[in-house]
Design an enzyme around this catalytic site. Structure first.
Site, PDB file in Angstrom:
ATOM      1  N   HIS A 467       0.833  -1.215   0.000  1.00 48.94           N
ATOM      2  CA  HIS A 467       0.000   0.000   0.000  1.00 48.94           C
ATOM      3  C   HIS A 467       0.863   1.259   0.000  1.00 48.94           C
ATOM      4  O   HIS A 467       0.717   2.133  -0.856  1.00 48.94           O
ATOM      5  CB  HIS A 467      -0.919  -0.020   1.230  1.00 48.94           C
ATOM      6  CG  HIS A 467      -1.804   1.179   1.356  1.00 48.94           C
ATOM      7  ND1 HIS A 467      -3.139   1.150   1.055  1.00 48.94           N
ATOM      8  CD2 HIS A 467      -1.548   2.459   1.756  1.00 48.94           C
ATOM      9  CE1 HIS A 467      -3.667   2.341   1.254  1.00 48.94           C
ATOM     10  NE2 HIS A 467      -2.720   3.152   1.693  1.00 48.94           N
ATOM     11  N   GLU A 468       1.758   1.340   0.961  1.00 49.13           N
ATOM     12  CA  GLU A 468       2.594   2.548   1.058  1.00 49.13           C
ATOM     13  C   GLU A 468       3.502   2.687  -0.162  1.00 49.13           C
ATOM     14  O   GLU A 468       3.771   3.804  -0.613  1.00 49.13           O
ATOM     15  CB  GLU A 468       3.425   2.518   2.344  1.00 49.13           C
ATOM     16  CG  GLU A 468       2.600   2.569   3.620  1.00 49.13           C
ATOM     17  CD  GLU A 468       1.589   3.705   3.644  1.00 49.13           C
ATOM     18  OE1 GLU A 468       1.851   4.771   3.056  1.00 49.13           O
ATOM     19  OE2 GLU A 468       0.514   3.514   4.236  1.00 49.13           O
ATOM     20  N   HIS A 471       1.840   4.572  -2.962  1.00 50.77           N
ATOM     21  CA  HIS A 471       1.997   6.027  -2.842  1.00 50.77           C
ATOM     22  C   HIS A 471       3.377   6.446  -3.343  1.00 50.77           C
ATOM     23  O   HIS A 471       3.523   7.434  -4.071  1.00 50.77           O
ATOM     24  CB  HIS A 471       1.850   6.452  -1.381  1.00 50.77           C
ATOM     25  CG  HIS A 471       0.458   6.420  -0.857  1.00 50.77           C
ATOM     26  ND1 HIS A 471      -0.593   7.068  -1.473  1.00 50.77           N
ATOM     27  CD2 HIS A 471      -0.069   5.840   0.257  1.00 50.77           C
ATOM     28  CE1 HIS A 471      -1.703   6.874  -0.765  1.00 50.77           C
ATOM     29  NE2 HIS A 471      -1.410   6.137   0.280  1.00 50.77           N
TER      30      HIS A 471
END
Length: 678
Positions: A467-468, A471
């Site tokens: 997820h990170e 980004h």
């Protein structure tokens, strides 16, 4: 004496940055920026991009590059001295931002630039459009007295939002419990016991030390047979920074929350909005508050029947198997895990040996390489960092060119903010004055290595890592040269979670799992039989999980949309109303969830927490194209890289989604991926 914050080295000199450097560096830069802006306004007769916008971008960038390491260190190596220096600068930075935003001459210069739009590329046009919007949102059109009040509010908001975060961190650090008899910890996995023993040893104690950092809290609330211990930790965790619990009133955020709501509301009224929720939508895909509420309520209506069935099944299981009649909030994770293991014969602990951190990281890099035709490796040569655990990597394109660089800080420790997040260190810029490659901070709070074992991740932690990194990919793979709309800058806030949630999908694909998994002792990949059980359990209690996120989203949006100075925030009154409407689980009256809801009080998600679900519709629908063509389909990966990751905020989010998907998003894929009947 030189100030390391002001030196023009490519990367921050973290080991040399001291608290006493912070305020002088910020004071000097703010003064220089104001003077240089004044000079540009006086000397440039007809502003164009090269003689005006580029120099302003460089001024903004230098300030951001100096502040970024300070803000980052305040989050990951908190100390009293650094905190004081950081807080001393917040009002100065807020005042500067407001002063620049209310500078009428600067605003008119940008309006002059906007008249040249035929000569500008789409990215610069979008940057100008956003800049003019932000001038108006800073109060550039307000009368002088109202401008002054706007500035006061901005300064105060920066101060108290930081105080909210500090109270939460201090409350988290303040609580610990030493266990001296191991039978009190029956049910805990061996990895959790080893971490507790290591924590106690590091603090000079014998036994097992529990604390409120998530790697310590989660195993207790999920596995501990001792119901009273679960209750004790649940109470300590769910009352942090509040008027309840073991540290009641010591780090209390109650008044700060009311102040934040009141000030954001007042500032919104000054700008002509009815409430802060309306104001927040000026930077989002959603157009009206009604659209957001209808979206959330529709999802809640779809998910609640399934969630109620899931809770009924859990209560029946606990009653029939364990003779427990009334499930409390500290029982639900525990018996849910029992039910999961009973039904699917699988737990997070079963999976952890197959996800040693090095294998996961290298496998993730391979997944990303296949998808987006890039190569990721640890950078050669020493890099100055803030902690010995930190590693530094670079992303290279197909021709060997450096596309981006990033720091990895993956493990929980004292004086580090909880949760996981990506932050900018350096933004991409390429103009007549400067050219620079983007650099990111990537932060998680995983269980650290214990003894001689490598750090072993739960599957949910693997998802967090992906997820990170989603980004980070949008920040680092951008090809946009204008910093105001490169990377994640300028991306509609309710679309900013698209790349991050999108990347989580690969954690469930067998082809990808073969790359990211391998037993830490034998190297054997995740067995197919275990994978099938993992898939079967994927949507276990998915209705309850969705309702939990919708509860948070509705609560957040309503407290900002319905704020009334006469009745104040009605924080827990509204939260109770939301729970009565959408939740199937009612926590105890002393639960103080909002006092630790840093996303909306201390972070950037105020009246925007719904963005997680909004963007999940986009991400699920985007991934469904890979389901159609293959999860490593080259052309589809290239299209996602081109339209979503590389283009970022330089075009409207919906326009980019349609360019990738060929149509506007549909909710079907989200419901299917979540196992919820539409």
């Amino acid at each position: 004496m030189t100030n390391p914050l002001l030196e023009q080295d490519w990367l921050p000199a973290f080991s040399r940055i001291k608290p006493e450097h912070v305020e002088p560096a910020i004071d000097a830069l703010l003064a220089e920026n104001l003077a240089e802006t004044k000079r540009l306004l006086e000397q440039v007769d007809k502003p164009d991009w090269e003689n005006f916008a580029d120099p302003i971008d460089v001024l903004d960038d230098r300030l951001e590059r100096v502040w970024a390491p300070v803000e980052h260190m305040n989050a990951v190596v908190d100390s009293e001295e650094l905190r004081a220096a950081y807080n001393a600068c917040l009002p100065k930075l807020a005042d500067y931002a407001t002063e620049m935003g209310q500078n009428r001459s600067l605003y008119l210069a940008y309006e002059d630039l906007a008249e040249q739009t035929e000569e500008l590329d789409p990215a610069r046009q979008k940057a100008l459009e956003n800049a003019l919007r932000d001038f108006r949102l800073s109060g550039v059109d307000l009368p002088q007295a109202e401008q002054a009040r706007f500035k006061e509010i901005s300064s105060e908001l920066s101060r108290i939002a930081s105080k909210y975060q500090e109270n939460l961190l201090d409350a988290t650090n303040a609580w610990s419990k030493l266990i001296t008899q191991v039978d009190q910890l029956s049910g805990l996995p061996e990895s959790a016991l080893e971490l507790a023993a290591q924590t106690a040893s590091q603090r000079g104690r014998k036994g097992w030390m529990l604390n409120l950092e998530f790697p310590s809290y989660f195993p207790v609330i999920t596995y501990a047979d001792n119901r009273e211990l679960r209750r004790e930790m649940y109470e300590a965790y769910s009352t942090r920074a509040s008027d309840q619990g073991p540290d009641a009133g010591v780090y209390d955020n109650t008044e700060i929350m009311e102040q934040i709501l009141a000030l954001r509301h007042e500032q919104s009224l000054l700008l002509g909005f009815n409430n802060y929720a309306e104001r927040s939508l000026t930077k989002k895909m959603a157009r009206t508050t009604e659209e957001v509420m209808n979206f959330l309520q529709d999802l809640a209506q779809r998910a609640k029947p399934q969630a109620q069935l899931e809770l009924d099944e859990l209560e029946a299981f606990a009653r029939e198997r364990y003779a427990v009649e009334d499930l409390e909030s500290w029982d639900i994770p525990y018996y849910s895990e029992k039910l999961r293991q009973h039904r699917y014969d699988i737990s997070q602990e079963d999976l952890k040996p197959y996800f040693p951190h090095n294998r996961v990281i290298q496998g993730m890099f391979e997944v990303i390489g296949r998808l987006f035709d890039v190569r990721i490796a640890e950078a050669s040569g020493p890099v100055d960092t803030w902690h010995p655990d930190v590693r530094f990597y670079e992303i290279r394109g197909s021709k060997g060119e450096v596309r981006g660089q990033f720091y990895f800080d993956l493990y929980a420790r004292p004086h580090k903010r909880g949760g996981a997040w990506m932050a900018d260190c350096i933004s991409r810029m390429k103009n007549s004055l400067r050219e620079q490659t983007p650099v990111a901070f990537m932060n998680c709070n995983f269980t650290p290595p214990v003894g001689d074992k490598p750090a072993l991740l739960t599957h949910s932690e693997v998802e967090t890592l992906f997820h990170e990194f989603g980004h980070g990919l949008q920040h680092m793979l951008t090809t946009v040269d204008c910093p105001a709309v490169s990377g994640i800058s300028g991306v509609a806030w309710d679309a900013v979670e698209l790349p991050s949630q999108f990347m989580e999908n690969w954690c469930w694909q067998k082809e990808a799992l073969e790359l990211i998994s391998g037993h830490y002792e034998t190297g054997q990949p995740l067995p197919d039989e275990l994978f099938q059980r993992m898939l079967a359990a994927k949507n276990f209690q998915s209705g309850m999980a969705m309702l939990r996120q919708l509860e948070f989203s509705l609560f957040d949006f309503r407290i900002y949309m319905e704020y009334d100075p006469a009745t104040k925030g009605r924080i827990y009154e509204i939260l109770d109303e939301v729970r009565q409407q959408v939740a199937v689980i009612q926590p105890p009256s002393w639960n103080r969830f909002a006092h630790g809801f840093s996303h909306i009080f201390g972070g950037g998600y105020a009246a925007g927490y719904y963005s997680y679900k909004w963007a999940e519709v986009l991400s699920a629908d985007a991934f469904s194209l890979f389901e159609e063509h293959g999860i490593f389909h080259k052309d589809t990966g290239e299209s996602f890289r081109t339209h979503i990751l590389e283009t970022g905020g330089s075009r409207d989010a919906m326009e980019l989604f349609v360019a990738f998907r060929g149509r506007e998003p549909k909710i079907d894929a989200l419901l299917r991926h979540s196992g919820i009947n539409s």
